[in-house]
Write an enzyme that holds these catalytic residues in place. Structure first.
Site, short mmCIF file in Angstrom:
data_model
loop_
_atom_site.label_atom_id
_atom_site.label_comp_id
_atom_site.label_asym_id
_atom_site.label_seq_id
_atom_site.Cartn_x
_atom_site.Cartn_y
_atom_site.Cartn_z
N ILE A 38 0.82 -1.21 0.00
CA ILE A 38 0.00 0.00 0.00
C ILE A 38 0.86 1.27 0.00
CG2 ILE A 38 -0.22 -0.04 2.52
CD1 ILE A 38 -3.02 1.14 2.20
N ASP A 75 -3.59 -1.38 -2.62
CA ASP A 75 -4.23 -1.66 -1.34
C ASP A 75 -5.01 -2.96 -1.45
OD1 ASP A 75 -5.76 -1.62 0.99
OD2 ASP A 75 -6.24 0.50 0.85
N VAL A 76 -4.67 -3.95 -0.63
CA VAL A 76 -5.37 -5.24 -0.70
C VAL A 76 -6.84 -5.12 -0.37
CG1 VAL A 76 -3.31 -6.64 -0.30
CG2 VAL A 76 -4.70 -5.88 1.66
N TYR A 172 -7.88 -7.57 14.74
CA TYR A 172 -6.65 -8.32 14.48
C TYR A 172 -6.83 -9.79 14.84
CZ TYR A 172 -1.70 -9.62 14.60
OH TYR A 172 -0.49 -10.23 14.39
N LYS A 176 -6.93 -12.89 12.12
CA LYS A 176 -5.89 -13.93 12.14
C LYS A 176 -6.47 -15.31 12.39
CE LYS A 176 -2.35 -11.30 11.26
NZ LYS A 176 -1.69 -11.41 9.94
N THR A 207 10.35 -6.79 13.30
CA THR A 207 10.05 -5.96 12.13
C THR A 207 9.50 -4.63 12.62
OG1 THR A 207 7.73 -6.64 11.89
CG2 THR A 207 9.41 -8.06 10.86
#
Length: 274
Positions: A38, A75-76, A172, A176, A207
């Site tokens: 994105i 953008d997914v 989230y 998941k 990350t």
């Protein structure tokens, strides 16, 4: 090594973090890469997200590793963006063998306490995965050469772990877990085509999603989080490296895993085995 020689991988969330690592490792093993990200901020996300410069660095590193790559900003959450990125890759490479729906966000602290954060999390990490599957699976079937789809879930996709019940955290966790359902559905339906579908479930990874000043400040101001045993790995490592997940994905994408499908693979330093 060339375990993936001649194969082409479609990777979302490729500008940095796990996605960049996956792109590089796949290239090291001989694959060409179609990379999408994105490259802009989502308001509910507390840390700075990737930029076009980050995506350009992924391109440089993949080429440095000896690979070929096509990059796209998209953008997914928008299926048309996914289609454009896929089409650009097909124009360059002709086919796709490996699909890595990896794009993710972690809107689990402020401003993830706003209702929009639920929608952002679900749209990126569940609907976005479905968009990638819907765009790529027809071509995999038509080609008739099998294939490997590896969806990035999380240790939080197998457990009840969470910082709070903020909309972003709830989204989230739901996303998941939700991609595991998608994986099981698609793995059953695509098995007759020799297309394998699995999920990977990392613990905390070193990350920018986790290793950032904003999250560090949150943890420092909430010692109950830092001291909570439920957030600690049984193995003596606080955060694993992105390449640890990439190595698992290389295996799942290779012919070494040609009969491995429908699996939830933890890469979590024992987190889910307590």
């Amino acid at each position: 090594m060339t375990r993936l020689e001649g194969k082409v991988a479609f990777v979302t969330g490729a500008a940095r973090g796990q996605g960049r690592s996956h792109a590089i490792r796949l290239a090291e093993e001989g694959a060409s890469v179609i990379a999408m990200d994105i490259c802009e901020q989502i308001d509910s996300v507390f840390y700075p997200m990737a930029t076009t410069d980050d995506l350009a660095e992924t391109e440089r590193l993949v080429k440095e590793a000896g690979g070929s790559i096509v990059t796209s900003v998209g953008d997914v959450r928008n299926r048309a963006d996914v289609q454009r990125a896929y089409d650009a890759g097909i124009e360059q490479f002709g086919h796709v063998d490996i699909v890595l729906p990896n794009a993710g966000i972690m809107p689990v602290i402020e401003p993830g306490d706003q209702p929009q954060a639920w929608h952002d999390a679900i749209d990126v990490m569940l609907t976005g995965v479905w968009h990638v599957l819907e765009v790529t699976v027809p071509g995999l079937i038509e080609r008739g050469q099998g294939g490997s789809i590896v969806i990035t879930s999380s240790a939080a996709g197998l457990t009840s772990i969470g910082l709070n019940t903020f909309p972003g955290q709830a989204g989230y966790s739901a996303a998941k877990h939700g991609v595991v359902g998608l994986m099981r559905l698609y793995s059953k339906q695509l098995a007759k085509h020799s297309i394998r579908v699995n999920t990977v479930h990392p613990t905390g990874v070193n990350t920018p999603m986790v290793a950032n000043a904003e999250y560090g400040e949150f943890v420092n101001s909430h010692p109950e989080v830092a001291n909570d045993e439920s957030y600690k790995n049984p193995m003596p490592v606080e955060l694993i490296e992105a390449v640890d997940i990439s190595n698992a994905i290389v295996f799942l994408a290779s012919d070494e895993a040609r009969y491995v499908t429908g699996v939830t693979l933890p890469v979590d330093a024992g987190y889910n085995n307590r």
